[in-house]
Design a protein around this motif. Structure first.
Motif, mmCIF file in Angstrom:
data_model
loop_
_atom_site.group_PDB
_atom_site.id
_atom_site.type_symbol
_atom_site.label_atom_id
_atom_site.label_comp_id
_atom_site.label_asym_id
_atom_site.label_seq_id
_atom_site.Cartn_x
_atom_site.Cartn_y
_atom_site.Cartn_z
ATOM 1 N N THR A 89 0.746 -1.296 -0.100
ATOM 2 C CA THR A 89 0.108 -0.011 0.119
ATOM 3 C C THR A 89 0.830 1.292 -0.086
ATOM 4 O OG1 THR A 89 -1.788 -1.312 1.165
ATOM 5 C CG2 THR A 89 -1.743 1.162 1.277
ATOM 6 N N TYR A 90 0.400 2.110 -0.852
ATOM 7 C CA TYR A 90 1.417 3.473 -0.783
ATOM 8 C C TYR A 90 0.362 4.492 -0.702
ATOM 9 C CZ TYR A 90 4.843 0.741 -3.582
ATOM 10 O OH TYR A 90 5.915 -0.612 -3.779
ATOM 11 N N ILE A 91 0.801 5.554 0.098
ATOM 12 C CA ILE A 91 -0.099 6.587 0.501
ATOM 13 C C ILE A 91 0.458 7.871 0.402
ATOM 14 C CG2 ILE A 91 0.330 6.803 2.832
ATOM 15 C CD1 ILE A 91 -3.133 7.433 1.592
ATOM 16 N N PHE A 92 -0.114 8.875 -0.501
ATOM 17 C CA PHE A 92 0.454 10.177 -0.835
ATOM 18 C C PHE A 92 -0.374 11.293 -0.175
ATOM 19 C CE2 PHE A 92 1.662 7.389 -4.303
ATOM 20 C CZ PHE A 92 3.173 7.324 -4.547
ATOM 21 N N LEU A 93 0.091 11.886 0.714
ATOM 22 C CA LEU A 93 -0.451 13.301 1.325
ATOM 23 C C LEU A 93 -0.206 14.547 0.768
ATOM 24 C CD1 LEU A 93 -0.875 11.388 4.837
ATOM 25 C CD2 LEU A 93 -2.446 11.474 3.119
ATOM 26 N N PHE A 121 -5.525 16.595 0.179
ATOM 27 C CA PHE A 121 -5.536 15.650 -0.893
ATOM 28 C C PHE A 121 -4.775 14.450 -0.302
ATOM 29 C CE2 PHE A 121 -5.396 19.759 -3.194
ATOM 30 C CZ PHE A 121 -6.485 20.047 -3.706
ATOM 31 N N SER A 122 -5.449 13.337 -0.852
ATOM 32 C CA SER A 122 -4.601 12.141 -0.645
ATOM 33 C C SER A 122 -4.874 11.159 -1.887
ATOM 34 C CB SER A 122 -4.965 11.399 0.726
ATOM 35 O OG SER A 122 -6.409 10.850 0.636
ATOM 36 N N LYS A 123 -3.738 10.410 -2.106
ATOM 37 C CA LYS A 123 -3.752 9.130 -3.207
ATOM 38 C C LYS A 123 -3.328 8.130 -2.535
ATOM 39 C CE LYS A 123 -4.483 7.820 -7.460
ATOM 40 N NZ LYS A 123 -5.855 7.034 -7.328
ATOM 41 N N LEU A 124 -4.223 6.754 -2.800
ATOM 42 C CA LEU A 124 -3.929 5.732 -2.425
ATOM 43 C C LEU A 124 -3.444 4.818 -3.600
ATOM 44 C CD1 LEU A 124 -3.582 3.855 0.287
ATOM 45 C CD2 LEU A 124 -6.062 3.255 -0.469
#
Length: 164
Positions: A89-93, A121-124
């Motif tokens: 799992t990669y998360i970008f905040l 903003f977030s991207k999973l």
């Protein structure tokens, strides 16, 4: 970390019935995943297993309370971009301006709401397993540093950090 005076909000993320099959019979139990936070920078999560759903939720809540971590926020958002990985799992905040709201889905939204973030903003990417998502989000949030911690690490004044 016990919280004095601040009431923790609790959200149940998942509740699953699991089964262990033996030669003689099937044994059923429940697994609960709970996130707790005070909406002021504290958040924690826990997993509990028991034969009854209520007991599993209570165990998970107790574990979440023991694993509380402090997150540094800046005016309802995070001070800088952050990314983290747990499992696949990669998360970008990304910080967002006032009025944007929480642009996140599912489990990520629950964690960010309980931390107290208002605009982000977030991207999973990768796996959307709730357990891995929660761990990745909390890992990303704990890696965030504010100006005070950076000045302390470098041994210089805060004014010197902001000089160009």
């Amino acid at each position: 970390m016990k919280v004095q005076g601040n009431k923790l909000k609790e959200k149940l993320v998942t509740l699953k019935r699991v089964c262990k099959v033996t030669k003689g019979r099937r044994y059923f139990s429940f697994t609960a995943l709970v996130v707790k936070g005070n909406k002021k920078g504290l958040v924690g999560f826990g997993v509990g297993k028991a034969k009854e759903p209520q007991n599993a939720i209570k165990k998970a809540g107790d574990k979440a309370e023991k694993r509380l971590v402090k997150i540094s926020l800046k005016r309802g958002t995070i001070p800088h971009e952050q990314k983290a990985k747990h499992g696949s799992t990669y998360i970008f905040l990304y910080p967002a301006s006032e009025g944007t709201g929480i642009i996140a889905g599912g489990v990520v939204r629950i964690v960010l709401e309980l931390v107290g973030v208002k605009n982000i903003f977030s991207k999973l990417n990768g796996s959307s397993n709730p357990n891995n998502c929660i761990r990745a989000v909390i890992l990303a949030l704990t890696k965030i540093r504010n100006a005070y911690t950076i000045s302390k690490e470098r041994g210089i004044s805060i004014k010197k950090i902001f000089e160009v």
